[in-house]
Design a protein around this motif. Structure first.
Motif, PDB file in Angstrom:
ATOM      1  N   VAL A   2       0.837  -1.201   0.000  1.00 38.67           N
ATOM      2  CA  VAL A   2       0.000   0.000   0.000  1.00 38.67           C
ATOM      3  C   VAL A   2       0.874   1.254   0.000  1.00 38.67           C
ATOM      4  CG1 VAL A   2      -1.628   1.349   1.373  1.00 38.67           C
ATOM      5  CG2 VAL A   2      -1.979  -1.090   1.082  1.00 38.67           C
ATOM      6  N   ALA A   3       1.943   1.244   0.771  1.00 35.26           N
ATOM      7  CA  ALA A   3       2.833   2.400   0.800  1.00 35.26           C
ATOM      8  C   ALA A   3       3.476   2.626  -0.559  1.00 35.26           C
ATOM      9  CB  ALA A   3       3.909   2.205   1.872  1.00 35.26           C
ATOM     10  N   LEU A   4       3.842   1.548  -1.251  1.00 32.53           N
ATOM     11  CA  LEU A   4       4.440   1.670  -2.575  1.00 32.53           C
ATOM     12  C   LEU A   4       3.434   2.212  -3.582  1.00 32.53           C
ATOM     13  CD1 LEU A   4       6.961   1.071  -4.298  1.00 32.53           C
ATOM     14  CD2 LEU A   4       5.946  -1.149  -4.783  1.00 32.53           C
ATOM     15  N   GLN A   5       2.200   1.711  -3.514  1.00 32.07           N
ATOM     16  CA  GLN A   5       1.170   2.196  -4.430  1.00 32.07           C
ATOM     17  C   GLN A   5       0.815   3.642  -4.143  1.00 32.07           C
ATOM     18  OE1 GLN A   5      -1.929  -0.672  -3.919  1.00 32.07           O
ATOM     19  NE2 GLN A   5      -1.121  -2.015  -5.501  1.00 32.07           N
ATOM     20  N   CYS A   6       0.787   4.021  -2.880  1.00 32.58           N
ATOM     21  CA  CYS A   6       0.464   5.400  -2.528  1.00 32.58           C
ATOM     22  C   CYS A   6       1.581   6.347  -2.942  1.00 32.58           C
ATOM     23  CB  CYS A   6       0.213   5.516  -1.033  1.00 32.58           C
ATOM     24  SG  CYS A   6      -1.330   4.741  -0.529  1.00 32.58           S
ATOM     25  N   ALA A   7       2.812   5.871  -2.938  1.00 33.26           N
ATOM     26  CA  ALA A   7       3.931   6.729  -3.333  1.00 33.26           C
ATOM     27  C   ALA A   7       3.884   7.051  -4.820  1.00 33.26           C
ATOM     28  CB  ALA A   7       5.252   6.053  -2.991  1.00 33.26           C
ATOM     29  N   SER A   8       3.240   6.197  -5.610  1.00 35.90           N
ATOM     30  CA  SER A   8       3.188   6.435  -7.053  1.00 35.90           C
ATOM     31  C   SER A   8       2.021   7.323  -7.468  1.00 35.90           C
ATOM     32  CB  SER A   8       3.104   5.102  -7.795  1.00 35.90           C
ATOM     33  OG  SER A   8       1.880   4.461  -7.498  1.00 35.90           O
ATOM     34  N   ILE A   9       1.142   7.671  -6.535  1.00 35.86           N
ATOM     35  CA  ILE A   9      -0.004   8.530  -6.847  1.00 35.86           C
ATOM     36  C   ILE A   9       0.426   9.990  -6.702  1.00 35.86           C
ATOM     37  CG2 ILE A   9      -2.311   9.236  -6.115  1.00 35.86           C
ATOM     38  CD1 ILE A   9      -2.740   6.394  -5.131  1.00 35.86           C
ATOM     39  N   PRO A  10       0.237  10.801  -7.747  1.00 31.75           N
ATOM     40  CA  PRO A  10       0.594  12.220  -7.629  1.00 31.75           C
ATOM     41  C   PRO A  10      -0.271  12.921  -6.589  1.00 31.75           C
ATOM     42  CG  PRO A  10       0.210  11.617  -9.928  1.00 31.75           C
ATOM     43  CD  PRO A  10      -0.210  10.452  -9.095  1.00 31.75           C
ATOM     44  N   ASP A  11       0.309  13.922  -5.966  1.00 26.61           N
ATOM     45  CA  ASP A  11      -0.428  14.674  -4.947  1.00 26.61           C
ATOM     46  C   ASP A  11      -1.631  15.372  -5.558  1.00 26.61           C
ATOM     47  OD1 ASP A  11       1.283  13.935  -2.961  1.00 26.61           O
ATOM     48  OD2 ASP A  11       2.556  15.711  -3.145  1.00 26.61           O
ATOM     49  N   GLY A  12      -2.725  15.364  -4.812  1.00 29.49           N
ATOM     50  CA  GLY A  12      -3.911  16.080  -5.232  1.00 29.49           C
ATOM     51  C   GLY A  12      -4.878  15.252  -6.071  1.00 29.49           C
ATOM     52  N   GLN A  13      -4.472  14.105  -6.593  1.00 27.21           N
ATOM     53  CA  GLN A  13      -5.393  13.321  -7.425  1.00 27.21           C
ATOM     54  C   GLN A  13      -6.369  12.511  -6.591  1.00 27.21           C
ATOM     55  OE1 GLN A  13      -3.543  10.927 -10.359  1.00 27.21           O
ATOM     56  NE2 GLN A  13      -3.051  12.659 -11.677  1.00 27.21           N
ATOM     57  N   THR A  14      -5.875  11.843  -5.590  1.00 29.73           N
ATOM     58  CA  THR A  14      -6.738  11.038  -4.738  1.00 29.73           C
ATOM     59  C   THR A  14      -6.111  10.949  -3.355  1.00 29.73           C
ATOM     60  OG1 THR A  14      -7.851   8.911  -4.477  1.00 29.73           O
ATOM     61  CG2 THR A  14      -5.657   8.870  -5.428  1.00 29.73           C
ATOM     62  N   GLN A  15      -6.936  10.675  -2.385  1.00 29.38           N
ATOM     63  CA  GLN A  15      -6.409  10.508  -1.039  1.00 29.38           C
ATOM     64  C   GLN A  15      -5.914   9.089  -0.883  1.00 29.38           C
ATOM     65  OE1 GLN A  15      -9.238  11.530   1.944  1.00 29.38           O
ATOM     66  NE2 GLN A  15      -8.133  13.409   2.397  1.00 29.38           N
ATOM     67  N   CYS A  16      -4.762   8.947  -0.336  1.00 29.83           N
ATOM     68  CA  CYS A  16      -4.190   7.635  -0.095  1.00 29.83           C
ATOM     69  C   CYS A  16      -4.178   7.406   1.417  1.00 29.83           C
ATOM     70  CB  CYS A  16      -2.774   7.572  -0.662  1.00 29.83           C
ATOM     71  SG  CYS A  16      -2.132   5.923  -0.677  1.00 29.83           S
ATOM     72  N   PRO A  17      -4.695   6.289   1.881  1.00 30.48           N
ATOM     73  CA  PRO A  17      -4.735   6.051   3.316  1.00 30.48           C
ATOM     74  C   PRO A  17      -3.338   5.801   3.889  1.00 30.48           C
ATOM     75  CG  PRO A  17      -5.497   4.130   2.150  1.00 30.48           C
ATOM     76  CD  PRO A  17      -5.298   5.204   1.131  1.00 30.48           C
ATOM     77  N   ASP A  18      -3.226   6.004   5.168  1.00 31.08           N
ATOM     78  CA  ASP A  18      -1.969   5.771   5.861  1.00 31.08           C
ATOM     79  C   ASP A  18      -1.734   4.270   5.974  1.00 31.08           C
ATOM     80  OD1 ASP A  18       0.265   5.905   7.414  1.00 31.08           O
ATOM     81  OD2 ASP A  18      -0.783   6.502   9.242  1.00 31.08           O
ATOM     82  N   PRO A  19      -0.665   3.722   5.382  1.00 32.03           N
ATOM     83  CA  PRO A  19      -0.460   2.278   5.394  1.00 32.03           C
ATOM     84  C   PRO A  19      -0.085   1.709   6.756  1.00 32.03           C
ATOM     85  CG  PRO A  19       1.392   3.354   4.362  1.00 32.03           C
ATOM     86  CD  PRO A  19       0.363   4.418   4.623  1.00 32.03           C
TER      87      PRO A  19
END
Length: 106
Positions: free
Chosen positions: A69-86
């Motif tokens: 989850v942390a790896l997938q969240c790191a690949s999401i650009p800021d502002g596009q979607t909220q990524c939960p805290d892994p």
């Protein structure tokens, strides 16, 4: 072992060898020890032996899923979607997932 711990040679080893290489060696040693323990254990005690391994296996599965989850969240650009805290501090994360809570209960 005491010499390595008290002199700081452990940090020198970690500086020389990558942690990924050391993890593989530790995994191999752990599997070898488990195989030897299973070999000398009477067959009637095998269910208890396997049950004793479950907390470690579940912890490993949880750490791997949180790292994913942390790896997938790191690949999401800021502002596009909220990524939960892994790490599970946010109630909407993997830490509150019924599947992982079931693994923790084991």
């Amino acid at each position: 072992f005491v010499l390595v711990c008290f002199t700081g040679l452990a940090s020198v080893c970690l500086a020389i060898f990558p942690i990924e290489g050391l993890n593989v060696i530790l995994l191999f040693i752990g599997l070898a020890v488990c195989a030897d323990a299973l070999r000398i254990t009477e067959p009637r005690h095998w269910p208890a032996y396997i049950l004793a391994l479950m907390p470690g296996m579940c912890n490993w599965a949880i750490e791997q899923s949180q790292a994913l989850v942390a790896l997938q969240c790191a690949s999401i650009p800021d502002g596009q979607t909220q990524c939960p805290d892994p790490r599970g501090t946010d109630p909407r994360t993997w830490g509150s997932s019924p599947d992982l809570v079931g693994l923790w209960i084991l």
